[in-house]
Design an enzyme around this catalytic site. Structure first.
Site, short mmCIF file in Angstrom:
data_model
loop_
_atom_site.label_atom_id
_atom_site.label_comp_id
_atom_site.label_asym_id
_atom_site.label_seq_id
_atom_site.Cartn_x
_atom_site.Cartn_y
_atom_site.Cartn_z
N TYR A 194 -13.97 -13.94 4.02
CA TYR A 194 -14.80 -13.87 5.22
C TYR A 194 -15.29 -15.22 5.71
O TYR A 194 -15.89 -15.30 6.78
CB TYR A 194 -16.00 -12.95 4.97
N HIS A 226 -12.90 -7.35 13.40
CA HIS A 226 -12.91 -7.53 11.94
C HIS A 226 -12.63 -9.00 11.66
O HIS A 226 -11.70 -9.58 12.22
CB HIS A 226 -11.87 -6.66 11.26
#
Length: 147
Positions: free
Chosen positions: A23, A100
Site C-alpha cells: 500500500y 483500490h
C-alpha cells in the site's frame, strides 16, 4: 460549487503503516490533502471520511444522496463482502468510482470479486494513492460536462 464525497473502508486508517510493500508509505492524511487540493482548485467542496464500520459507510452514502455530485469509494475488504454497501450505492443517484490502492486482481483470489464494481461507473486499481486523484478529477469532469 458542488460537494464530492470520498469514503474509505476498514484498515485504511493504517495506510502508511500496514503492509507498506503493498500500500505504500503515504498516509490517509496525505490522500486527503491531495484530494482537497484537487477539489479546491476546481472550486468544489470535499467530504472525506474513513471507517472500519460498515454501517458508518452506509450512513455516509445515504447522507450523500441529493447533496454530493459523486462518490469515490475505497471500500477496503468490504469490496468483497458487502451487499449492504452495494445496496446503499444503488440508492445514490450520482456517479460512483471505486478505487483500490493495490491491484486487487493480482492478489489473492478472494480479492478478485467486487460487489461495488457492479454499481461503479469506473474502477481504478493498482495506481497507488494516485488513483484517488484520477477518480476525483473524473467525477469533477463529469459534473462540469453535465452542468
Amino acid at each position: 460549487m458542488s460537494l464530492f464525497t470520498i469514503l474509505n473502508g476498514p484498515n485504511l486508517n493504517l495506510l502508511g503503516q500496514r503492509q507498506p510493500e503493498i500500500y505504500g508509505y503515504e498516509t490517509l492524511a496525505d490522500v486527503e490533502a491531495d484530494c482537497r487540493a484537487i477539489a479546491e482548485a476546481a472550486g468544489h467542496e470535499l467530504f472525506f471520511a474513513q471507517s472500519n464500520r460498515e454501517y458508518e459507510l452506509i450512513d455516509w452514502i445515504h447522507e450523500a444522496r441529493g447533496k454530493s455530485a459523486g462518490i469515490v469509494i475505497n471500500p477496503g475488504a468490504f469490496t468483497h463482502t458487502s451487499v449492504a454497501i452495494l445496496d446503499a450505492l444503488n440508492a445514490f443517484e450520482a456517479p460512483v468510482i471505486e478505487v483500490h490502492i493495490s491491484n486487487i486482481h493480482k492478489r489473492e483470489v478472494f480479492r478478485h470479486h467486487s460487489y461495488v464494481s457492479t454499481r461503479a461507473e469506473g474502477v481504478i486499481a493498482g495506481l497507488g494513492i494516485e488513483g484517488y486523484g484520477v477518480a476525483l478529477r473524473h467525477l469533477i469532469n463529469l459534473f462540469s460536462r453535465s452542468s
